[in-house]
Write a protein that holds these residues in place. Structure first.
Motif, PDB file in Angstrom:
ATOM      1  N   GLY A   1      35.835  54.234  46.735  1.00 55.76           N
ATOM      2  CA  GLY A   1      36.526  53.415  47.925  1.00 55.76           C
ATOM      3  C   GLY A   1      35.718  52.516  48.771  1.00 55.76           C
ATOM      4  N   LEU A   2      34.693  53.198  49.264  1.00 56.90           N
ATOM      5  CA  LEU A   2      33.806  52.520  50.264  1.00 56.90           C
ATOM      6  C   LEU A   2      32.915  51.374  49.426  1.00 56.90           C
ATOM      7  CD1 LEU A   2      32.404  55.527  52.246  1.00 56.90           C
ATOM      8  CD2 LEU A   2      34.205  53.816  53.150  1.00 56.90           C
ATOM      9  N   ILE A   3      32.843  51.635  48.025  1.00 56.06           N
ATOM     10  CA  ILE A   3      32.155  50.773  47.343  1.00 56.06           C
ATOM     11  C   ILE A   3      33.044  49.616  46.949  1.00 56.06           C
ATOM     12  CG2 ILE A   3      31.103  50.419  45.012  1.00 56.06           C
ATOM     13  CD1 ILE A   3      29.836  53.252  45.077  1.00 56.06           C
ATOM     14  N   ALA A   4      34.081  49.694  46.621  1.00 56.43           N
ATOM     15  CA  ALA A   4      34.897  48.703  46.435  1.00 56.43           C
ATOM     16  C   ALA A   4      35.221  48.128  47.596  1.00 56.43           C
ATOM     17  CB  ALA A   4      36.561  49.198  45.837  1.00 56.43           C
ATOM     18  N   ALA A   5      35.316  48.427  49.030  1.00 53.65           N
ATOM     19  CA  ALA A   5      35.715  48.047  49.972  1.00 53.65           C
ATOM     20  C   ALA A   5      34.502  47.011  50.562  1.00 53.65           C
ATOM     21  CB  ALA A   5      35.952  48.814  51.139  1.00 53.65           C
ATOM     22  N   ALA A   6      33.215  47.579  50.212  1.00 52.72           N
ATOM     23  CA  ALA A   6      32.010  46.658  50.439  1.00 52.72           C
ATOM     24  C   ALA A   6      32.030  45.396  49.578  1.00 52.72           C
ATOM     25  CB  ALA A   6      30.723  47.611  50.094  1.00 52.72           C
ATOM     26  N   ILE A   7      32.424  45.657  48.595  1.00 57.31           N
ATOM     27  CA  ILE A   7      32.195  44.573  47.307  1.00 57.31           C
ATOM     28  C   ILE A   7      33.230  43.370  47.730  1.00 57.31           C
ATOM     29  CG2 ILE A   7      32.609  43.628  45.002  1.00 57.31           C
ATOM     30  CD1 ILE A   7      31.718  46.498  44.049  1.00 57.31           C
ATOM     31  N   ALA A   8      34.615  44.107  48.190  1.00 57.83           N
ATOM     32  CA  ALA A   8      35.523  42.992  48.894  1.00 57.83           C
ATOM     33  C   ALA A   8      35.035  42.171  49.974  1.00 57.83           C
ATOM     34  CB  ALA A   8      36.904  43.687  49.075  1.00 57.83           C
ATOM     35  N   VAL A   9      34.223  42.974  50.832  1.00 53.04           N
ATOM     36  CA  VAL A   9      33.835  42.195  52.063  1.00 53.04           C
ATOM     37  C   VAL A   9      33.029  41.142  51.712  1.00 53.04           C
ATOM     38  CG1 VAL A   9      32.530  42.658  54.146  1.00 53.04           C
ATOM     39  CG2 VAL A   9      34.288  44.034  53.527  1.00 53.04           C
ATOM     40  N   VAL A  10      31.753  41.451  50.882  1.00 61.01           N
ATOM     41  CA  VAL A  10      30.889  40.671  50.358  1.00 61.01           C
ATOM     42  C   VAL A  10      31.725  39.352  49.631  1.00 61.01           C
ATOM     43  CG1 VAL A  10      29.098  40.392  48.779  1.00 61.01           C
ATOM     44  CG2 VAL A  10      28.909  42.437  50.012  1.00 61.01           C
ATOM     45  N   VAL A  11      32.409  39.648  48.626  1.00 59.37           N
ATOM     46  CA  VAL A  11      33.037  38.583  48.189  1.00 59.37           C
ATOM     47  C   VAL A  11      33.899  37.537  48.967  1.00 59.37           C
ATOM     48  CG1 VAL A  11      34.975  37.868  46.536  1.00 59.37           C
ATOM     49  CG2 VAL A  11      33.441  39.707  45.750  1.00 59.37           C
ATOM     50  N   PHE A  12      34.395  38.163  50.108  1.00 50.50           N
ATOM     51  CA  PHE A  12      35.372  37.461  50.957  1.00 50.50           C
ATOM     52  C   PHE A  12      34.399  36.758  51.902  1.00 50.50           C
ATOM     53  CE2 PHE A  12      36.842  36.935  55.345  1.00 50.50           C
ATOM     54  CZ  PHE A  12      38.264  36.428  55.008  1.00 50.50           C
ATOM     55  N   ALA A  13      33.109  37.135  52.406  1.00 50.23           N
ATOM     56  CA  ALA A  13      32.151  36.606  53.179  1.00 50.23           C
ATOM     57  C   ALA A  13      31.668  35.265  52.450  1.00 50.23           C
ATOM     58  CB  ALA A  13      31.260  37.506  53.577  1.00 50.23           C
ATOM     59  N   ALA A  14      31.260  35.578  51.115  1.00 51.95           N
ATOM     60  CA  ALA A  14      30.805  34.460  50.317  1.00 51.95           C
ATOM     61  C   ALA A  14      31.626  33.389  49.919  1.00 51.95           C
ATOM     62  CB  ALA A  14      30.521  35.113  48.739  1.00 51.95           C
ATOM     63  N   ALA A  15      32.897  33.746  50.190  1.00 52.61           N
ATOM     64  CA  ALA A  15      34.185  32.629  49.876  1.00 52.61           C
ATOM     65  C   ALA A  15      34.153  31.925  51.097  1.00 52.61           C
ATOM     66  CB  ALA A  15      35.523  33.344  49.695  1.00 52.61           C
ATOM     67  N   VAL A  16      34.344  32.730  52.456  1.00 48.88           N
ATOM     68  CA  VAL A  16      34.244  32.041  53.746  1.00 48.88           C
ATOM     69  C   VAL A  16      33.103  30.931  53.798  1.00 48.88           C
ATOM     70  CG1 VAL A  16      34.065  32.122  56.092  1.00 48.88           C
ATOM     71  CG2 VAL A  16      35.596  33.814  54.725  1.00 48.88           C
ATOM     72  N   ILE A  17      31.797  31.349  53.603  1.00 48.32           N
ATOM     73  CA  ILE A  17      30.747  30.679  53.390  1.00 48.32           C
ATOM     74  C   ILE A  17      30.585  29.497  52.800  1.00 48.32           C
ATOM     75  CG2 ILE A  17      28.174  30.504  53.277  1.00 48.32           C
ATOM     76  CD1 ILE A  17      28.250  33.638  54.137  1.00 48.32           C
ATOM     77  N   GLY A  18      31.155  29.667  51.474  1.00 48.59           N
ATOM     78  CA  GLY A  18      31.089  28.796  50.671  1.00 48.59           C
ATOM     79  C   GLY A  18      32.350  27.279  51.067  1.00 48.59           C
ATOM     80  N   TYR A  19      33.314  27.774  51.369  1.00 46.65           N
ATOM     81  CA  TYR A  19      34.247  27.053  51.916  1.00 46.65           C
ATOM     82  C   TYR A  19      33.583  26.024  53.328  1.00 46.65           C
ATOM     83  CZ  TYR A  19      38.365  25.273  54.443  1.00 46.65           C
ATOM     84  OH  TYR A  19      39.416  24.431  54.779  1.00 46.65           O
ATOM     85  N   ALA A  20      33.060  26.826  54.117  1.00 47.41           N
ATOM     86  CA  ALA A  20      32.356  26.165  55.292  1.00 47.41           C
ATOM     87  C   ALA A  20      31.323  25.143  54.736  1.00 47.41           C
ATOM     88  CB  ALA A  20      31.683  27.128  56.031  1.00 47.41           C
ATOM     89  N   VAL A  21      30.543  25.408  53.868  1.00 50.61           N
ATOM     90  CA  VAL A  21      29.705  24.359  53.397  1.00 50.61           C
ATOM     91  C   VAL A  21      30.137  23.213  52.731  1.00 50.61           C
ATOM     92  CG1 VAL A  21      27.782  24.384  51.509  1.00 50.61           C
ATOM     93  CG2 VAL A  21      27.689  26.384  52.744  1.00 50.61           C
TER      94      VAL A  21
END
Length: 238
Positions: free
Chosen positions: A42-62
């Protein structure tokens, strides 16, 4: 005479009895329990989801930054179709004024300026008051209400609302669907989707050295509470 005592074998062996399957003496150890380590999926899945979301936000900002950089201009000369006029400021007249350009971009104007703190008007405001706002560094976006859709008005309002130094109003009899004014500058376009609208607004809002009264406020509470309209002047002259 005492007899030699011999060990009682029955006692040495616990009376001959055996425990737990014939093993003599002592206690039998319980079988060892092997516990498998549980992975925190569960923690691993949550961490992956956070990383994916952060990458999407950064990509959108770029992407947004790149798009903004692509639209950015540093001079009015870079905006195709923009016109430049030479006007001096500081001349006030509260009566009706005849302007050369339509909408006007400079010259004499009323003492009271129109509120230009990201203000969206739903009527054709008095032009003499709007010109005074230009003198304070504002960009005035106007549109022909007969040529521009409600959706287009919303698009234009999105460039104005909440941005100090900008105002939007309909303009009766405009010779193009949309026209943008700053002091001594004008741009006329046919579509609300024209990228030159944002270029002009971003470049000319409070642009230093391009208007007569830098540092002057765009706040005008009296005008905002009761806007003066161009139709009022028209009715007075009839």
């Amino acid at each position: 005479m005492a007899k030699d005592r011999t060990p009682d074998k029955s006692r040495a062996t616990g009376g001959g009895a055996t425990r737990s399957g014939g093993r003599a003496g002592g206690r039998t150890r319980p079988p060892t329990q092997v516990v498998a380590q549980q992975r925190p999926w569960g923690l691993i899945a949550a961490a992956i989801a956070v990383v994916v979301f952060a990458a999407a936000v950064i990509g959108y900002a770029v992407v947004q930054v790149r798009e903004a950089d692509a639209l950015r201009v540093d001079s009015i000369d870079e905006i195709a179709g923009a016109q430049v006029y030479d006007y001096e400021g500081g001349l006030h007249d509260d009566g009706p004024i005849e302007y050369t350009e339509s909408p006007p971009v400079g010259g004499e104007h009323a003492n009271l300026w129109a509120d230009c703190t990201g203000t969206v008007y739903d009527a054709d405001i008095r032009h003499e008051n709007a010109v005074h706002s230009l003198e304070h560094g504002a960009v005035w976006i106007t549109y022909d209400p007969d040529e521009v859709s409600d959706a287009d008005v919303e698009t234009l309002a999105g460039l104005v609302e909440g941005v100090s130094g900008r105002m939007l109003s309909p303009y009766e009899g405009l010779d193009s669907p949309i026209s943008l004014q700053s002091w001594g500058h004008q741009l006329k376009v046919d579509s609300a989707d024209d990228e030159r609208i944002q270029q002009f607004a971003d470049l000319m809002t409070y642009k230093s050295d391009s208007f007569p009264e830098p540092g002057a406020t765009c706040e005008s509470p009296a005008f905002l509470a009761d806007p003066l309209l161009e139709s009022d002047d028209a009715a007075a002259t009839q």
